[in-house]
Design a protein around this motif. Structure first.
Motif, PDB file in Angstrom:
ATOM      1  N   HIS A 213       0.832  -1.208   0.000  1.00 61.88           N
ATOM      2  CA  HIS A 213       0.000   0.000   0.000  1.00 61.88           C
ATOM      3  C   HIS A 213       0.861   1.251   0.000  1.00 61.88           C
ATOM      4  O   HIS A 213       0.597   2.220  -0.716  1.00 61.88           O
ATOM      5  CB  HIS A 213      -0.915   0.002   1.218  1.00 61.88           C
ATOM      6  CG  HIS A 213      -1.728   1.265   1.355  1.00 61.88           C
ATOM      7  ND1 HIS A 213      -1.248   2.366   2.034  1.00 61.88           N
ATOM      8  CD2 HIS A 213      -2.960   1.611   0.878  1.00 61.88           C
ATOM      9  CE1 HIS A 213      -2.156   3.331   1.985  1.00 61.88           C
ATOM     10  NE2 HIS A 213      -3.204   2.898   1.302  1.00 61.88           N
ATOM     11  N   ASP A 214       1.920   1.239   0.831  1.00 63.14           N
ATOM     12  CA  ASP A 214       2.745   2.441   0.968  1.00 63.14           C
ATOM     13  C   ASP A 214       3.662   2.667  -0.233  1.00 63.14           C
ATOM     14  O   ASP A 214       4.184   3.778  -0.393  1.00 63.14           O
ATOM     15  CB  ASP A 214       3.610   2.344   2.238  1.00 63.14           C
ATOM     16  CG  ASP A 214       2.756   2.405   3.495  1.00 63.14           C
ATOM     17  OD1 ASP A 214       1.622   2.903   3.414  1.00 63.14           O
ATOM     18  OD2 ASP A 214       3.235   1.943   4.550  1.00 63.14           O
ATOM     19  N   ALA A 221      -1.389   5.071  -7.764  1.00 58.50           N
ATOM     20  CA  ALA A 221      -2.418   6.110  -7.649  1.00 58.50           C
ATOM     21  C   ALA A 221      -1.887   7.455  -8.145  1.00 58.50           C
ATOM     22  O   ALA A 221      -2.584   8.205  -8.854  1.00 58.50           O
ATOM     23  CB  ALA A 221      -2.880   6.218  -6.201  1.00 58.50           C
ATOM     24  N   GLY A 222      -0.629   7.771  -7.785  1.00 56.21           N
ATOM     25  CA  GLY A 222      -0.041   9.027  -8.264  1.00 56.21           C
ATOM     26  C   GLY A 222       0.137   9.037  -9.768  1.00 56.21           C
ATOM     27  O   GLY A 222      -0.096  10.056 -10.433  1.00 56.21           O
ATOM     28  N   ILE A 223       0.544   7.892 -10.313  1.00 54.49           N
ATOM     29  CA  ILE A 223       0.710   7.805 -11.761  1.00 54.49           C
ATOM     30  C   ILE A 223      -0.622   8.015 -12.473  1.00 54.49           C
ATOM     31  O   ILE A 223      -0.717   8.738 -13.479  1.00 54.49           O
ATOM     32  CB  ILE A 223       1.327   6.451 -12.145  1.00 54.49           C
ATOM     33  CG1 ILE A 223       2.764   6.363 -11.632  1.00 54.49           C
ATOM     34  CG2 ILE A 223       1.277   6.236 -13.648  1.00 54.49           C
ATOM     35  CD1 ILE A 223       3.372   4.985 -11.771  1.00 54.49           C
ATOM     36  N   VAL A 317       3.475  10.016   7.438  1.00 56.25           N
ATOM     37  CA  VAL A 317       3.367  11.283   6.717  1.00 56.25           C
ATOM     38  C   VAL A 317       3.044  11.024   5.254  1.00 56.25           C
ATOM     39  O   VAL A 317       2.219  11.725   4.636  1.00 56.25           O
ATOM     40  CB  VAL A 317       4.679  12.079   6.872  1.00 56.25           C
ATOM     41  CG1 VAL A 317       4.648  13.334   5.990  1.00 56.25           C
ATOM     42  CG2 VAL A 317       4.899  12.461   8.332  1.00 56.25           C
ATOM     43  N   GLN A 318       3.673  10.013   4.673  1.00 55.42           N
ATOM     44  CA  GLN A 318       3.405   9.667   3.280  1.00 55.42           C
ATOM     45  C   GLN A 318       1.942   9.314   3.070  1.00 55.42           C
ATOM     46  O   GLN A 318       1.310   9.774   2.111  1.00 55.42           O
ATOM     47  CB  GLN A 318       4.310   8.503   2.879  1.00 55.42           C
ATOM     48  CG  GLN A 318       4.216   8.098   1.421  1.00 55.42           C
ATOM     49  CD  GLN A 318       5.095   6.897   1.113  1.00 55.42           C
ATOM     50  OE1 GLN A 318       5.124   5.940   1.878  1.00 55.42           O
ATOM     51  NE2 GLN A 318       5.826   6.966  -0.002  1.00 55.42           N
ATOM     52  N   GLU A 319       1.383   8.511   3.990  1.00 58.06           N
ATOM     53  CA  GLU A 319      -0.020   8.125   3.874  1.00 58.06           C
ATOM     54  C   GLU A 319      -0.946   9.320   4.066  1.00 58.06           C
ATOM     55  O   GLU A 319      -1.933   9.475   3.333  1.00 58.06           O
ATOM     56  CB  GLU A 319      -0.341   7.043   4.904  1.00 58.06           C
ATOM     57  CG  GLU A 319      -1.820   6.670   4.992  1.00 58.06           C
ATOM     58  CD  GLU A 319      -2.379   6.141   3.686  1.00 58.06           C
ATOM     59  OE1 GLU A 319      -3.604   6.290   3.474  1.00 58.06           O
ATOM     60  OE2 GLU A 319      -1.617   5.572   2.884  1.00 58.06           O
ATOM     61  N   ALA A 320      -0.627  10.157   5.040  1.00 53.56           N
ATOM     62  CA  ALA A 320      -1.472  11.329   5.277  1.00 53.56           C
ATOM     63  C   ALA A 320      -1.472  12.260   4.065  1.00 53.56           C
ATOM     64  O   ALA A 320      -2.528  12.787   3.670  1.00 53.56           O
ATOM     65  CB  ALA A 320      -0.987  12.067   6.528  1.00 53.56           C
ATOM     66  N   LEU A 321      -0.317  12.491   3.457  1.00 53.26           N
ATOM     67  CA  LEU A 321      -0.263  13.338   2.263  1.00 53.26           C
ATOM     68  C   LEU A 321      -1.016  12.700   1.103  1.00 53.26           C
ATOM     69  O   LEU A 321      -1.693  13.396   0.324  1.00 53.26           O
ATOM     70  CB  LEU A 321       1.200  13.585   1.879  1.00 53.26           C
ATOM     71  CG  LEU A 321       2.005  14.485   2.819  1.00 53.26           C
ATOM     72  CD1 LEU A 321       3.451  14.559   2.371  1.00 53.26           C
ATOM     73  CD2 LEU A 321       1.390  15.885   2.896  1.00 53.26           C
ATOM     74  N   ALA A 322      -0.916  11.378   0.966  1.00 53.38           N
ATOM     75  CA  ALA A 322      -1.660  10.697  -0.098  1.00 53.38           C
ATOM     76  C   ALA A 322      -3.160  10.875   0.097  1.00 53.38           C
ATOM     77  O   ALA A 322      -3.904  11.086  -0.873  1.00 53.38           O
ATOM     78  CB  ALA A 322      -1.295   9.211  -0.118  1.00 53.38           C
ATOM     79  N   ASN A 323      -3.624  10.824   1.329  1.00 55.09           N
ATOM     80  CA  ASN A 323      -5.047  11.033   1.603  1.00 55.09           C
ATOM     81  C   ASN A 323      -5.463  12.469   1.278  1.00 55.09           C
ATOM     82  O   ASN A 323      -6.571  12.719   0.786  1.00 55.09           O
ATOM     83  CB  ASN A 323      -5.351  10.712   3.058  1.00 55.09           C
ATOM     84  CG  ASN A 323      -5.329   9.226   3.324  1.00 55.09           C
ATOM     85  OD1 ASN A 323      -5.502   8.412   2.408  1.00 55.09           O
ATOM     86  ND2 ASN A 323      -5.097   8.856   4.581  1.00 55.09           N
ATOM     87  N   VAL A 324      -4.573  13.427   1.588  1.00 56.41           N
ATOM     88  CA  VAL A 324      -4.875  14.820   1.253  1.00 56.41           C
ATOM     89  C   VAL A 324      -5.047  14.969  -0.252  1.00 56.41           C
ATOM     90  O   VAL A 324      -5.989  15.615  -0.736  1.00 56.41           O
ATOM     91  CB  VAL A 324      -3.756  15.752   1.774  1.00 56.41           C
ATOM     92  CG1 VAL A 324      -3.978  17.187   1.260  1.00 56.41           C
ATOM     93  CG2 VAL A 324      -3.736  15.741   3.297  1.00 56.41           C
ATOM     94  N   ALA A 325      -4.143  14.353  -1.013  1.00 58.42           N
ATOM     95  CA  ALA A 325      -4.218  14.473  -2.473  1.00 58.42           C
ATOM     96  C   ALA A 325      -5.465  13.804  -3.017  1.00 58.42           C
ATOM     97  O   ALA A 325      -6.086  14.311  -3.963  1.00 58.42           O
ATOM     98  CB  ALA A 325      -2.973  13.855  -3.103  1.00 58.42           C
ATOM     99  N   ARG A 326      -5.869  12.686  -2.430  1.00 61.45           N
ATOM    100  CA  ARG A 326      -6.998  11.933  -2.987  1.00 61.45           C
ATOM    101  C   ARG A 326      -8.349  12.474  -2.532  1.00 61.45           C
ATOM    102  O   ARG A 326      -9.313  12.440  -3.301  1.00 61.45           O
ATOM    103  CB  ARG A 326      -6.883  10.457  -2.588  1.00 61.45           C
ATOM    104  CG  ARG A 326      -5.810   9.696  -3.321  1.00 61.45           C
ATOM    105  CD  ARG A 326      -6.010   8.184  -3.173  1.00 61.45           C
ATOM    106  NE  ARG A 326      -5.842   7.767  -1.787  1.00 61.45           N
ATOM    107  CZ  ARG A 326      -4.706   7.297  -1.283  1.00 61.45           C
ATOM    108  NH1 ARG A 326      -3.627   7.235  -2.051  1.00 61.45           N
ATOM    109  NH2 ARG A 326      -4.640   6.924  -0.035  1.00 61.45           N
ATOM    110  N   HIS A 327      -8.436  12.958  -1.308  1.00 60.43           N
ATOM    111  CA  HIS A 327      -9.761  13.210  -0.746  1.00 60.43           C
ATOM    112  C   HIS A 327      -9.996  14.630  -0.251  1.00 60.43           C
ATOM    113  O   HIS A 327     -11.148  15.063  -0.188  1.00 60.43           O
ATOM    114  CB  HIS A 327     -10.017  12.259   0.436  1.00 60.43           C
ATOM    115  CG  HIS A 327      -9.765  10.819   0.130  1.00 60.43           C
ATOM    116  ND1 HIS A 327     -10.467  10.130  -0.846  1.00 60.43           N
ATOM    117  CD2 HIS A 327      -8.877   9.934   0.648  1.00 60.43           C
ATOM    118  CE1 HIS A 327     -10.036   8.873  -0.902  1.00 60.43           C
ATOM    119  NE2 HIS A 327      -9.049   8.740  -0.017  1.00 60.43           N
ATOM    120  N   ALA A 328      -8.934  15.356   0.116  1.00 62.95           N
ATOM    121  CA  ALA A 328      -9.166  16.571   0.887  1.00 62.95           C
ATOM    122  C   ALA A 328      -9.673  17.738   0.052  1.00 62.95           C
ATOM    123  O   ALA A 328     -10.493  18.534   0.514  1.00 62.95           O
ATOM    124  CB  ALA A 328      -7.870  16.972   1.609  1.00 62.95           C
ATOM    125  N   GLY A 329      -9.158  17.884  -1.181  1.00 65.95           N
ATOM    126  CA  GLY A 329      -9.477  19.079  -1.945  1.00 65.95           C
ATOM    127  C   GLY A 329      -8.939  20.316  -1.256  1.00 65.95           C
ATOM    128  O   GLY A 329      -9.608  21.362  -1.195  1.00 65.95           O
TER     129      GLY A 329
END
Length: 422
Positions: A213-214, A221-223, A317-329
Motif C-alpha cells: 500500500h505504501d 495512484a499518483g501515476i 506522513v506519506q499516507e497522510a499526504l496521499a489522503n490529502v491528495a486523494r480526498h481533501a481538496g
C-alpha cells in the motif's frame, strides 16, 4: 512380597490353624473317652465358628469396633481356657491369644488382652495367689512383658510399612500428575507453536499489505492522477510533458520502493539520509507532483532514531499526504515534525473538505495500516476532522534511539481516532 493386609489376614487366621492342629491331636488321643472327645470336638467347632463370625466374616470390626472385639476376645479366651483344661494340647490356643490380641483388639486394648491371656496361661488369679514363692508371679509378668513387646514391635513395623506405602502412593500420584502435566504442557506447547505460526503468517501478510500500500499502491495512484491530468491538458504540450515526466519518476520510485520492501530494507529516502531531510524531499516532491503548496516545519533537536521509528513516521506522513491528495481538496498543507524528550510527533494538517472520522468512510486501509505500524511501536494516532473544517492527523511514537539496535522490543500501544474505534 507380603503386604500389610496380608500379614493381618495371616495373624487373624492363626487361631483357626492352631485350633485345627490341636483338635486333630485331641480327637486322635486314645486315652480320652469317646464322650469327652465328642464334647471337645463340639467346643472346638464352637471356637471356630465364633472366630470366623467375629473376625473373618466381619473384617471391618478388628481395630475399629472396640465393643464387639472385647466380647469376641473374652469369649475366645474363655473357650480356649475350657479346652486347655480338657486337653493340654489346647494350651497352644491359649498362647495364640497373645498375637491375636494385637490382631483384633484396637489400640491399647490389646495390652489388656495380653494381661488377661497371661492370667489364663498361669492358671488364673487364684493359682497365682496360691503359688509358693515369687517365681510364678515373675514368670507371669515376664511373659506378659515379652508378649507386649513383641506385639508393640509388630505394630510399629506395620505402621512403618504403612507409612512407606502411603509415601509410595503419594510419590506415584505425584508422578502421575507430573506425567499428565507433561502431556498437557506438550499439547499446550503445540497449540502455542501453531498459534505463533498463524500469528507470524498474519503479521507477515499485514506487513506485506502495508508495504504494498505504501509503495506500489500509492505510486500507481499518483501515476493515474498524473496521467488523468495530462489527458485533461491534451492541448498544452508542455503541461502534458510535465505530467508524463512526473508519472515516469513516480513509476521509477515505486519500482525501487517495491524492491527495497521485498528485501526488508528501509525506504529509499531514509537509506542514506536523516528523517527531516527525507520528509523535506517527500513534502516538496508531493507539492510539485500535485501542484499544491506544502511546507515542512521541524521543531526540537533532530537526532538519529531507531530505523523502525523513522520508517513508521515517514510512512505515516506519506499516507497522510496521499489522503490529502486523494480526498481533501485542500488549498494548502502543513507538516510538522517535533522532536521531544521521549517522543517524536508528526502532524499533517490541511484546510480541505474534512470528513466525519466516525462515519462509514472514516478509516480506509491506509489509516488502518498507519495505525498498525504506530501501535506496534507503542505509539498512538489521533485524527481530528469535521466536514468543511479540514483534517489534522497526529502520529506520536517513542523516540527510541538508534543505539537500541534490532534488539529493541515493541509493545502494544493505542490509537485515538477522535473517540472512534477504527
Amino acid at each position: 512380597m507380603l503386604r500389610v493386609h496380608d500379614w493381618d489376614r495371616a495373624w487373624r487366621t492363626l487361631p483357626l490353624v492352631i485350633l485345627g492342629v490341636a483338635s486333630l491331636i485331641a480327637v486322635a488321643d486314645p486315652a480320652a473317652p469317646p464322650h469327652d472327645r465328642a464334647v471337645t470336638a463340639a467346643l472346638a467347632a464352637a471356637v471356630a465358628v465364633w472366630h470366623w463370625w467375629m473376625v473373618l466374616a466381619h473384617p471391618g470390626w478388628p481395630e475399629r469396633a472396640p465393643a464387639p472385639m472385647a466380647v469376641y476376645f473374652a469369649g475366645l479366651l474363655a473357650l480356649a481356657w475350657v479346652l486347655s483344661s480338657r486337653h493340654p494340647v489346647y494350651g497352644l490356643l491359649v498362647i495364640a491369644c497373645f498375637p491375636t490380641a494385637f490382631a483384633t483388639l484396637p489400640g491399647r486394648y490389646a495390652y489388656l488382652g495380653v494381661a488377661a491371656t497371661t492370667l489364663v496361661v498361669m492358671g488364673g488369679p487364684a493359682a497365682l495367689l496360691d503359688s509358693e514363692g515369687p517365681w510364678p508371679v515373675v514368670s507371669a509378668l515376664t511373659g506378659a512383658v515379652l508378649a507386649a513387646f513383641i506385639g508393640w514391635s509388630i505394630r510399629a513395623l506395620e505402621a512403618e510399612v504403612e507409612r512407606r506405602r502411603a509415601a509410595n502412593r503419594a510419590l506415584e500420584d505425584a508422578n502421575l500428575r507430573l506425567a499428565r502435566l507433561g502431556e498437557e504442557n506438550a499439547e499446550l506447547q503445540g497449540r502455542l507453536l501453531a498459534a505463533a505460526r498463524r500469528t507470524g503468517v498474519a503479521g507477515e501478510r499485514g506487513r506485506l499489505a502495508r508495504e504494498i500500500h505504501d509503495t506500489l499502491a500509492q505510486g500507481l495512484a499518483g501515476i493515474v492522477m498524473q496521467l488523468e491530468a495530462a489527458e485533461e491538458a491534451a492541448g498544452d504540450a508542455d503541461a502534458v510533458r510535465r505530467r508524463l515526466a512526473v508519472a515516469r519518476d513516480l513509476a521509477r520510485e515505486s519500482l525501487t520502493e517495491v524492491r527495497r520492501s521485498l528485501d526488508g530494507l528501509r525506504p529509499g529516502p531514509l537509506a542514506e539520509t536523516k528523517l527531516p531531510e527525507a520528509l523535506s524531499a517527500l513534502v516538496s516532491g508531493w507539492s510539485a507532483a500535485h501542484e499544491l503548496p506544502a511546507t515542512l516545519t521541524v521543531t526540537g533537536t533532530a537526532r538519529l532514531l531507531h530505523p523502525e521509528v523513522e520508517v513508521t513516521v515517514y510512512r505515516a506522513v506519506q499516507e497522510a499526504l496521499a489522503n490529502v491528495a486523494r480526498h481533501a481538496g485542500a488549498g494548502k498543507t502543513g507538516v510538522t515534525l517535533s522532536y521531544m524528550e521521549d517522543v517524536v510527533v508528526a502532524d499533517v494538517r490541511d484546510d480541505g473538505e474534512g470528513f466525519d472520522p466516525c462515519g462509514a468512510g472514516g478509516a480506509g486501509f491506509g489509516l488502518t495500516a498507519m495505525r498498525q505500524r504506530v501501535v506496534r511501536l507503542a505509539g498512538n494516532v489521533a485524527v481530528e476532522s469535521a466536514p468543511g473544517q479540514g483534517t489534522a492527523v497526529s502520529v506520536t511514537v517513542p523516540a527510541i534511539p538508534a543505539e537500541a539496535g534490532r534488539e529493541a522490543t515493541w509493545v502494544s500501544g493505542t490509537a485515538d481516532a477522535a473517540a472512534c474505534d477504527w
